[in-house]
Structure formats: structure tokens, C-alpha cells
Design a protein around this motif. Structure first.
Motif, PDB file in Angstrom:
ATOM      1  N   ALA A   1      45.347  28.360  39.701  1.00 29.26           N
ATOM      2  CA  ALA A   1      44.445  28.398  40.858  1.00 29.26           C
ATOM      3  C   ALA A   1      43.718  27.064  41.028  1.00 29.26           C
ATOM      4  N   PHE A   2      43.248  26.489  39.939  1.00 27.42           N
ATOM      5  CA  PHE A   2      42.545  25.208  40.049  1.00 27.42           C
ATOM      6  C   PHE A   2      43.507  24.068  40.361  1.00 27.42           C
ATOM      7  N   ARG A   3      44.712  24.114  39.841  1.00 27.85           N
ATOM      8  CA  ARG A   3      45.687  23.090  40.201  1.00 27.85           C
ATOM      9  C   ARG A   3      46.103  23.220  41.665  1.00 27.85           C
ATOM     10  N   TRP A   4      46.179  24.448  42.171  1.00 23.58           N
ATOM     11  CA  TRP A   4      46.469  24.654  43.593  1.00 23.58           C
ATOM     12  C   TRP A   4      45.361  24.052  44.449  1.00 23.58           C
ATOM     13  N   LEU A   5      44.126  24.234  44.028  1.00 26.35           N
ATOM     14  CA  LEU A   5      43.010  23.666  44.764  1.00 26.35           C
ATOM     15  C   LEU A   5      43.053  22.140  44.734  1.00 26.35           C
ATOM     16  N   ASP A   6      43.635  21.572  43.707  1.00 22.18           N
ATOM     17  CA  ASP A   6      43.666  20.123  43.518  1.00 22.18           C
ATOM     18  C   ASP A   6      44.934  19.488  44.079  1.00 22.18           C
ATOM     19  N   ARG A   7      45.664  20.207  44.941  1.00 20.83           N
ATOM     20  CA  ARG A   7      46.955  19.719  45.418  1.00 20.83           C
ATOM     21  C   ARG A   7      46.839  18.514  46.342  1.00 20.83           C
ATOM     22  N   VAL A   8      45.732  18.370  47.056  1.00 23.18           N
ATOM     23  CA  VAL A   8      45.619  17.260  47.992  1.00 23.18           C
ATOM     24  C   VAL A   8      45.651  15.921  47.252  1.00 23.18           C
ATOM     25  N   ARG A   9      44.911  15.825  46.164  1.00 26.28           N
ATOM     26  CA  ARG A   9      44.922  14.604  45.338  1.00 26.28           C
ATOM     27  C   ARG A   9      44.887  15.027  43.884  1.00 26.28           C
ATOM     28  N   PRO A  10      46.032  15.417  43.328  1.00 27.65           N
ATOM     29  CA  PRO A  10      46.043  15.957  41.964  1.00 27.65           C
ATOM     30  C   PRO A  10      45.490  14.969  40.951  1.00 27.65           C
TER      31      PRO A  10
ATOM     32  N   GLU B   1      26.306  26.521  28.904  1.00 26.97           N
ATOM     33  CA  GLU B   1      26.494  25.716  30.107  1.00 26.97           C
ATOM     34  C   GLU B   1      26.284  24.232  29.824  1.00 26.97           C
ATOM     35  N   SER B   2      25.377  23.918  28.910  1.00 27.64           N
ATOM     36  CA  SER B   2      25.190  22.511  28.543  1.00 27.64           C
ATOM     37  C   SER B   2      26.423  21.977  27.821  1.00 27.64           C
ATOM     38  N   ALA B   3      26.994  22.770  26.937  1.00 29.71           N
ATOM     39  CA  ALA B   3      28.185  22.337  26.205  1.00 29.71           C
ATOM     40  C   ALA B   3      29.366  22.136  27.148  1.00 29.71           C
ATOM     41  N   LYS B   4      29.537  23.037  28.108  1.00 29.75           N
ATOM     42  CA  LYS B   4      30.631  22.880  29.070  1.00 29.75           C
ATOM     43  C   LYS B   4      30.375  21.711  30.015  1.00 29.75           C
ATOM     44  N   ALA B   5      29.121  21.509  30.404  1.00 27.19           N
ATOM     45  CA  ALA B   5      28.795  20.405  31.308  1.00 27.19           C
ATOM     46  C   ALA B   5      29.080  19.053  30.680  1.00 27.19           C
ATOM     47  N   ALA B   6      29.090  18.987  29.354  1.00 23.91           N
ATOM     48  CA  ALA B   6      29.361  17.717  28.684  1.00 23.91           C
ATOM     49  C   ALA B   6      30.745  17.187  29.038  1.00 23.91           C
ATOM     50  N   ALA B   7      31.732  18.070  29.192  1.00 23.68           N
ATOM     51  CA  ALA B   7      33.082  17.633  29.577  1.00 23.68           C
ATOM     52  C   ALA B   7      33.079  17.038  30.974  1.00 23.68           C
ATOM     53  N   VAL B   8      32.379  17.682  31.906  1.00 24.62           N
ATOM     54  CA  VAL B   8      32.285  17.160  33.270  1.00 24.62           C
ATOM     55  C   VAL B   8      31.594  15.796  33.264  1.00 24.62           C
ATOM     56  N   LEU B   9      30.546  15.671  32.458  1.00 26.29           N
ATOM     57  CA  LEU B   9      29.828  14.409  32.374  1.00 26.29           C
ATOM     58  C   LEU B   9      30.715  13.303  31.822  1.00 26.29           C
ATOM     59  N   LEU B  10      31.508  13.591  30.806  1.00 31.76           N
ATOM     60  CA  LEU B  10      32.373  12.571  30.215  1.00 31.76           C
ATOM     61  C   LEU B  10      33.423  12.085  31.213  1.00 31.76           C
ATOM     62  N   VAL B  11      34.030  13.005  31.944  1.00 34.12           N
ATOM     63  CA  VAL B  11      35.005  12.590  32.958  1.00 34.12           C
ATOM     64  C   VAL B  11      34.309  11.800  34.062  1.00 34.12           C
ATOM     65  N   PHE B  12      33.130  12.237  34.436  1.00 33.56           N
ATOM     66  CA  PHE B  12      32.356  11.556  35.478  1.00 33.56           C
ATOM     67  C   PHE B  12      32.029  10.119  35.075  1.00 33.56           C
ATOM     68  N   LEU B  13      31.734   9.891  33.799  1.00 32.88           N
ATOM     69  CA  LEU B  13      31.333   8.560  33.339  1.00 32.88           C
ATOM     70  C   LEU B  13      32.525   7.663  33.029  1.00 32.88           C
ATOM     71  N   PHE B  14      33.558   8.212  32.371  1.00 34.60           N
ATOM     72  CA  PHE B  14      34.638   7.381  31.855  1.00 34.60           C
ATOM     73  C   PHE B  14      35.934   7.477  32.638  1.00 34.60           C
ATOM     74  N   ARG B  15      36.046   8.396  33.567  1.00 31.84           N
ATOM     75  CA  ARG B  15      37.219   8.496  34.441  1.00 31.84           C
ATOM     76  C   ARG B  15      36.743   8.575  35.885  1.00 31.84           C
ATOM     77  N   ARG B  16      35.863   7.645  36.253  1.00 36.86           N
ATOM     78  CA  ARG B  16      35.208   7.730  37.550  1.00 36.86           C
ATOM     79  C   ARG B  16      36.193   7.610  38.714  1.00 36.86           C
ATOM     80  N   ARG B  17      37.235   6.849  38.541  1.00 41.98           N
ATOM     81  CA  ARG B  17      38.200   6.705  39.628  1.00 41.98           C
ATOM     82  C   ARG B  17      38.988   7.984  39.871  1.00 41.98           C
ATOM     83  N   ASP B  18      39.002   8.868  38.911  1.00 40.76           N
ATOM     84  CA  ASP B  18      39.634  10.178  39.082  1.00 40.76           C
ATOM     85  C   ASP B  18      38.626  11.224  39.516  1.00 40.76           C
ATOM     86  N   PHE B  19      37.378  10.821  39.723  1.00 40.47           N
ATOM     87  CA  PHE B  19      36.301  11.772  40.008  1.00 40.47           C
ATOM     88  C   PHE B  19      35.493  11.214  41.173  1.00 40.47           C
ATOM     89  N   ASP B  20      35.962  11.432  42.388  1.00 44.48           N
ATOM     90  CA  ASP B  20      35.256  10.879  43.537  1.00 44.48           C
ATOM     91  C   ASP B  20      35.124  11.876  44.679  1.00 44.48           C
TER      92      ASP B  20
END
Length: 435
Positions: A80-89, A145-164
Motif C-alpha cells: 500500500a505504501f509503495r503504491w502511494l509512492d508510485r509517482v516518484r518511488p 512514537e519518539s523511537a519511530k520518529a527517529a527513523a523519519v528524522l534520519l532520512v530527513f537529515l541524511f537523505r534529503r534529496r529523497d525526502f522533498d
């Protein structure tokens, strides 16, 4: 032919060249290989430790039964999440990291912190029942929720070009929470199986295992992803709109999303204390509507990305970067699929992958241009735009004919106007043959 018709020839300062012409080499701990190895080691160790802790609580048989049942919703949620991400996987490495972080690191943090906090409250208050209730409704939502948010934060900081975009935040958060729910379900289902073993209850609809499976896997597999998606939306909004804002606002938006995730998680966990039918009332009156609203928002944002592609890419047609049919083809999921199928049929797997990459780069280019038109693209706008245009140019041989084929299903069809003669407008009852 000039490969860069729209830009003067110059060298971009994109290779780490510092002032004065000297090149700054990254330190050993800044190298991608070192970081990737350290992160993989951390996740592997966390996975081994959390598996040992869960097996200790459930027993070997309970662990295996819980593992077999907990894996059921994982492919559906991931798809389901990959389907949602089909426009720019997004890259698969980000998806794998998010799932592994949720299933290993976040789950380990949660089980250790929740157990410690509950025992501390129980010792301080001498009230085991109150400690369990407080731990479930207050401590667990904050920690998890803080532990799960850490993954989002790491991608946001270190994979910013994939997170726009907001969709990127939803997908990363949802995959992380899917991994977390997977490990948590192993624990709950394994404990339920152990309870049935002690009570001598055989497999059946009346067993605790069946009831736990129905509640956690059938009724509410989306619960944890729904909570964490609120955090992902906050980070996505920050990525889209906060590039030109102050640091306080950049922190405020993700923090607001995290607080909403904690609040919703706490309300969900506290539903069991609202009476015999409190759980079902909260499920029907709150969880399902919020799930529907978030689903609608995610689909709307995906369609909005396609519309941005159709509106922004024509600016590159006149310069020769893209051809005339491409904005229509790239703005339609059906046309994109037809283009990949065309490339795979005539050029093989490599050509299809090239077309898929072309579609992703073109979408990133359109989103970048939209942010640039609103003053939110950041200081590296020109460099990033040039990189994306270069990536399109390298793949044009395979992509252009495929997208031209796919555009047949998306491009507007021009029809000549039909001349019907002079229109007589003497009233609705007018009949030219009356007189």
C-alpha cells in the motif's frame, strides 16, 4: 547537438570544491561506507537482541507462532505504501532502513524503556494496576512514537534529496511503523499462544490467539502506521514549506506532527479503559474516520504531484530538454506504466529501468521547479536542477520513444470544431419550419 541548450557552459561547484580552489576530503567517519556499515551493524545487533527478548517472554513455540501470524499484514501494508509512492518511488534502501529501524531499533528502545518506566512507577506507587494503565496510556505513546520518529528524522537529515514532499514523509513513517507493529505483534501473539497453552485451549475461534489476531491483524493493522504517519506529515510539510523559514518553524512543524501521533496513540491505548464497548466505540467513531481522512489526503497529494508534473515540465520543452508529449505522459500513471512496458518489450529490463528512473527524475525536477517558483527551493536550486536535467539527458534514448508511446493514453485529443450553421435564438419554442 548542444546537450545543454538552456544553460551557459560553466563548471558547477558541486564536487566538494572549497573556497580558494582546494578540495576538502571527508573525514573517515563522514564516508558513506563507514556510516552504512555502522548503521547496518547497529540494526543487526538490535534485531538479535529484540528477538532474544521476545523469545524469552513468549517461549520458542510462541515466538514461532507469533512470527508466522505477525507477518501476514506486512506485505499488504508495504504494498500500500509503495503504491502511494508510485509517482516518484523512493530508493529501496530507504524502505529497507525504515522497516529495519522500526522492527529492530525502535522496538528494542520501546520494550526496554516501557518495562523500565512501568517498573519504576509500580515501585514508586505500589500500585501494579495503575502502573500498567499509566504505562500504556502515557509512557508507551511517548516512547514508541519518539523511537519511530527517529527513523523519519534520519532520512530527513541524511537523505534529503529523497525526502522533498509530504508523500515521502507518509511513506517513510508508514514503513517504519509497519516494521514496529510486526515485532510488537510477534510479542502479543506469542504471549496469547502461551496463554492458550497454559489454559489447555486448542486452536479455534474461541482461543486467545484467535482473538488477538482478529483485533491486531484483521481490525487494526493500520493503527501504528496511522499514528506515525502524522509525524511523517509534519516532516513532509517542513521539507516542502520550511526551506526559507526560521529554525524555530522548521522544528515546530515536525514536533506538532509528533505530538499529534502521541496523542492519538494515547487515546487508542486508553480506549480499553472506557468500558466494555469503549474499544469498539473509539475504533468506529475515531480511528476509522481518521484513517479515511489520512488516506484521502495521501491520494490527493499523489494526484497533486502528477498535476505539478503536467504544469511545470512544459517550461523545459522549448529548451529541448523534454519533448512535447512527455509532460502529458509523465503526468499520468497509466501512461507511465505503458511507457515502461513498451521499453521492456523492445529494450529489455535495462531499458525499462532507465525509463522508470527517467520518470522519477522528471518528477523530482517538476517538484523542484514548483518550489523554486515559490522561493522555497534552497540555495542549491541551480546545481540540483542541472543534475536532474543531466540525468534526464543521459536516459533520453530509451525514455523518449517509450513516453511518446505512453502519451497516447494521456495527451488531449484535438478534434476540429463542427460547423452547425447560424444559430437561431428566438426562444426555446422557435421552429424554423413553422412559417
Amino acid at each position: 547537438m548542444d546537450p545543454y541548450p538552456a544553460y551557459p557552459h560553466h563548471q558547477d561547484d558541486a564536487l566538494g570544491t572549497a573556497q580558494g580552489g582546494t578540495v576538502r576530503h571527508p573525514r573517515w567517519w563522514e564516508r558513506k561506507g563507514v556510516r552504512a556499515t555502522a548503521l547496518a551493524t547497529l540494526l543487526a545487533v538490535s534485531g538479535v537482541v529484540i528477538a532474544a527478548l521476545v523469545r524469552e517472554q513468549t517461549g520458542t513455540q510462541g515466538f514461532l507462532v507469533g512470527l508466522g501470524l505477525a507477518v501476514v499484514p506486512v506485505p499488504l501494508l508495504t504494498a500500500a505504501f509503495r503504491w502511494l509512492d508510485r509517482v516518484r518511488p523512493g530508493p529501496w534502501r530507504n524502505m529497507i532502513f525504515a522497516f529495519a529501524w522500526g522492527a529492530c531499533a525502535a522496538a528494542l528502545i520501546a520494550i526496554v524503556a516501557n518495562s523500565f518506566a512501568t517498573r519504576w512507577i509500580e515501585t514508586a506507587t505500589a500500585d501494579p494496576t495503575g502502573a500498567d494503565t499509566l504505562g500504556a496510556t502515557v509512557i508507551a505513546p511517548i516512547v514508541e512514537e519518539s523511537a519511530k520518529a527517529a527513523a523519519v528524522l534520519l532520512v530527513f537529515l541524511f537523505r534529503r534529496r529523497d525526502f522533498d514532499s509530504v508523500v515521502d514523509g507518509i511513506v517513510i513513517a508508514g514503513i517504519t511503523a509497519t516494521g514496529f507493529a510486526f515485532t510488537e505483534n510477534i510479542l502479543y501473539l506469542g504471549n496469547a499462544f502461551g496463554t492458550d497453552q497454559l489454559a489447555g485451549t486448542g486452536p479455534g475461534l474461541s482461543s486467545v490467539t484467535a482473538a488477538t489476531f482478529f483485533v491486531r491483524v484483521v481490525m487494526s493493522p493500520f493503527a501504528h502506521p496511522l499514528f506515525t504517519v502524522l509525524t511523517g506529515i509534519g516532516f513532509g510539510v517542513a521539507a516542502v514549506t520550511a526551506r526559507d523559514r526560521g529554525r524555530f518553524r522548521r522544528l515546530l512543524v515536525p514536533l506538532t506532527g509528533l505530538l499529534c501521533a502521541m496523542g492519538m496513540h494515547a487515546f487508542w491505548n486508553g480506549s480499553s479503559s472506557l468500558g466494555e464497548y469503549g474499544f469498539f466505540a473509539v475504533y468506529a467513531a475515531f480511528m476509522v474516520p481518521v484513517f479515511g481522512l489520512v488516506t484521502w489526503l495521501a491520494v490527493y497529494l499523489r494526484q497533486r504531484e502528477l498535476r505539478i508534473v503536467r504544469e511545470e515540465l512544459p517550461a523545459y520543452v522549448a529548451a529541448g530538454w523534454v519533448t512535447l508529449p512527455e509532460p502529458f505522459a509523465l503526468g499520468s500513471l497509466k501512461a507511465r506504466r505503458l511507457a515502461r512496458e513498451f521499453a521492456a518489450h523492445y529494450g529489455g529490463r535495462q531499458a525499462a529501468e532507465s525509463v522508470a528512473a527517467y520518470e522519477a527524475y522528471a518528477t523530482s525536477l517538476a517538484l523542484l521547479r514548483r518550489r523554486g517558483s515559490r522561493g522555497r527551493a534552497g540555495a542549491d536550486f541551480v546545481v540540483r536542477e542541472r543534475e536532474l536535467l543531466d540525468a534526464l539527458w543521459e536516459r533520453r534514448a530509451a525514455a523518449r520513444p517509450a513516453l511518446a508511446y505512453g502519451s497516447r493514453s494521456a495527451a488531449p485529443v484535438w478534434r476540429p470544431p463542427v460547423y452547425a450553421g447560424p444559430q437561431m435564438t428566438q426562444g426555446p419554442a422557435y421552429n424554423p419550419y413553422r412559417y
